[in-house]
Design a protein around this motif. Sequence first.
Motif, mmCIF file in Angstrom:
data_model
loop_
_atom_site.group_PDB
_atom_site.id
_atom_site.type_symbol
_atom_site.label_atom_id
_atom_site.label_comp_id
_atom_site.label_asym_id
_atom_site.label_seq_id
_atom_site.Cartn_x
_atom_site.Cartn_y
_atom_site.Cartn_z
ATOM 1 N N LEU A 27 8.646 -2.126 0.316
ATOM 2 C CA LEU A 27 8.537 -3.113 1.534
ATOM 3 C C LEU A 27 8.180 -2.103 2.768
ATOM 4 O O LEU A 27 8.727 -1.295 2.942
ATOM 5 N N GLY A 28 7.228 -2.749 3.574
ATOM 6 C CA GLY A 28 6.670 -2.033 4.682
ATOM 7 C C GLY A 28 7.402 -2.750 6.031
ATOM 8 O O GLY A 28 7.122 -3.919 6.155
ATOM 9 N N HIS A 29 7.966 -1.845 6.789
ATOM 10 C CA HIS A 29 8.768 -2.658 7.942
ATOM 11 C C HIS A 29 7.632 -2.302 9.228
ATOM 12 O O HIS A 29 8.292 -2.625 10.158
ATOM 13 N N VAL A 30 6.745 -1.885 9.238
ATOM 14 C CA VAL A 30 5.987 -1.405 10.309
ATOM 15 C C VAL A 30 4.616 -2.242 10.368
ATOM 16 O O VAL A 30 4.143 -2.395 9.202
ATOM 17 N N ASP A 31 4.168 -2.751 11.555
ATOM 18 C CA ASP A 31 2.881 -3.534 11.387
ATOM 19 C C ASP A 31 1.783 -2.474 11.321
ATOM 20 O O ASP A 31 1.062 -2.291 12.469
ATOM 21 N N GLU A 32 1.325 -1.960 10.061
ATOM 22 C CA GLU A 32 0.463 -1.094 9.866
ATOM 23 C C GLU A 32 -0.138 -1.070 8.445
ATOM 24 O O GLU A 32 0.433 -1.699 7.774
ATOM 25 N N ASP A 33 -1.470 -0.700 8.370
ATOM 26 C CA ASP A 33 -1.866 -0.418 7.303
ATOM 27 C C ASP A 33 -1.306 0.681 6.545
ATOM 28 O O ASP A 33 -1.283 1.720 7.065
ATOM 29 N N PRO A 34 -0.612 0.870 5.625
ATOM 30 C CA PRO A 34 0.289 1.787 4.907
ATOM 31 C C PRO A 34 -0.807 3.088 4.536
ATOM 32 O O PRO A 34 -0.154 4.152 4.733
ATOM 33 N N PHE A 35 -1.886 2.953 4.404
ATOM 34 C CA PHE A 35 -2.995 4.096 4.162
ATOM 35 C C PHE A 35 -3.945 4.200 4.996
ATOM 36 O O PHE A 35 -4.904 5.097 4.972
ATOM 37 N N ARG A 36 -3.674 3.821 6.048
ATOM 38 C CA ARG A 36 -4.675 4.288 7.390
ATOM 39 C C ARG A 36 -6.139 4.143 7.095
ATOM 40 O O ARG A 36 -6.909 5.100 7.405
ATOM 41 N N ARG A 37 -6.706 2.862 6.434
ATOM 42 C CA ARG A 37 -7.868 2.748 6.296
ATOM 43 C C ARG A 37 -8.742 2.182 7.621
ATOM 44 O O ARG A 37 -8.963 1.196 7.894
ATOM 45 N N ALA A 38 -8.977 3.500 8.366
ATOM 46 C CA ALA A 38 -9.732 3.389 9.645
ATOM 47 C C ALA A 38 -10.285 4.642 9.929
ATOM 48 O O ALA A 38 -10.155 5.421 9.319
ATOM 49 N N ALA A 39 -11.292 4.351 10.859
ATOM 50 C CA ALA A 39 -12.260 5.620 11.395
ATOM 51 C C ALA A 39 -11.097 6.871 11.756
ATOM 52 O O ALA A 39 -10.184 6.467 12.346
ATOM 53 N N ARG A 40 -11.834 7.890 11.556
ATOM 54 C CA ARG A 40 -10.860 9.183 11.828
ATOM 55 C C ARG A 40 -10.878 9.316 13.568
ATOM 56 O O ARG A 40 -12.040 8.763 14.083
#
Length: 340
Positions: free
Chosen positions: A293-306
């Motif tokens: 379970l993820g309790h923070v509002d984020e994508d767990p694997f950081r799928r975003a531009a660096r």
Amino acid sequence: MPIAWLARIVSFLLPRLRLSPLLLSPSNHAPLTTETRQKSPPNHLKSFLEKTLIAREAPKFTPQIDASAATPHHPLTGRPPTTHAERAMSDYQPLNLTTLSNASADLLGPTGASSLGLQAYRGVPFHIGDPASARLPLLGDGGHTGPIRIDIAQTAHTLVFAHVLVDPQLHRSGVPGDHVATYVVHHADGQQTELPIRERFEIGWLVTAQDMISDIRSPGAPFVAMPDVDDELVPRDTAGRSEMGRALTEVTGGVSANAFYLWPWRNPRPDVPIQHVELRPTNRRILLGGLCLGHVDEDPFRRAARRAVVIELPEPADANAPFDLEVSVERGIATFPHPI
């Protein structure tokens, strides 16, 4: 005449190409080549780099001497976390699925036994199977053939499933997107969200010698799931001529899973508690490694531009030492640092 002009062009370019290492060789760090030793970047290059970083609004990070002093105690051990798996516990909560374990870990191959217990995959913690009995949950033929229930009774921003398909069909004239299971999220207000699990989309399989077609592996990784191992940085100074293209990306890419593929589901209603998750198998066999379970509002694997990050070294001894800095992050990937 053309040869003479070519000689002039080469002689004009070479002296200027020798200056390119100066971009990455400040005076207080180890030089990159013998020609640039004891030289500093020209002032106009320093100004350009500083303006570029400011324009990107790169956040600044100062290393802390004792980061564990401000870290909450681990909920299982009662002491400050010391591993990646323990540090991730404050944001991510792995569920214990020991009571559902019904199949030998040997189905995972040689990595089966070492994959059990508390693990951290790409910075997200999981309780994998039952280490005492060397077993883990199996859905489908030979395992749970009917619906099974995983109680949650709390809110969550994300659900991350660690699972793997035991009997792939795609490389045996199968169809991409074949339906292999359905995960149903039951919310506390009575609503349900059905999550279809499709071959090579939300789930993949471990590539073996039987999956080889000619001299390549076929097919590739799942489209919306990730392997349980991080991408690795390519060697910084030893890339061969045939590896130049890959070296520009700075990561190896194409990493195969050791045991599981990770599929994160973003909850569109994070304020409503999730009562339980129901797993509805088909005849296709799936090993369920774990659920987190993820309790923070984020994508767990950081799928975003660096993005660029400026790291300041407050200690003169560190700042004046030969440049040999490595950066790692708990969730995400850090590329090579460059002095400015």
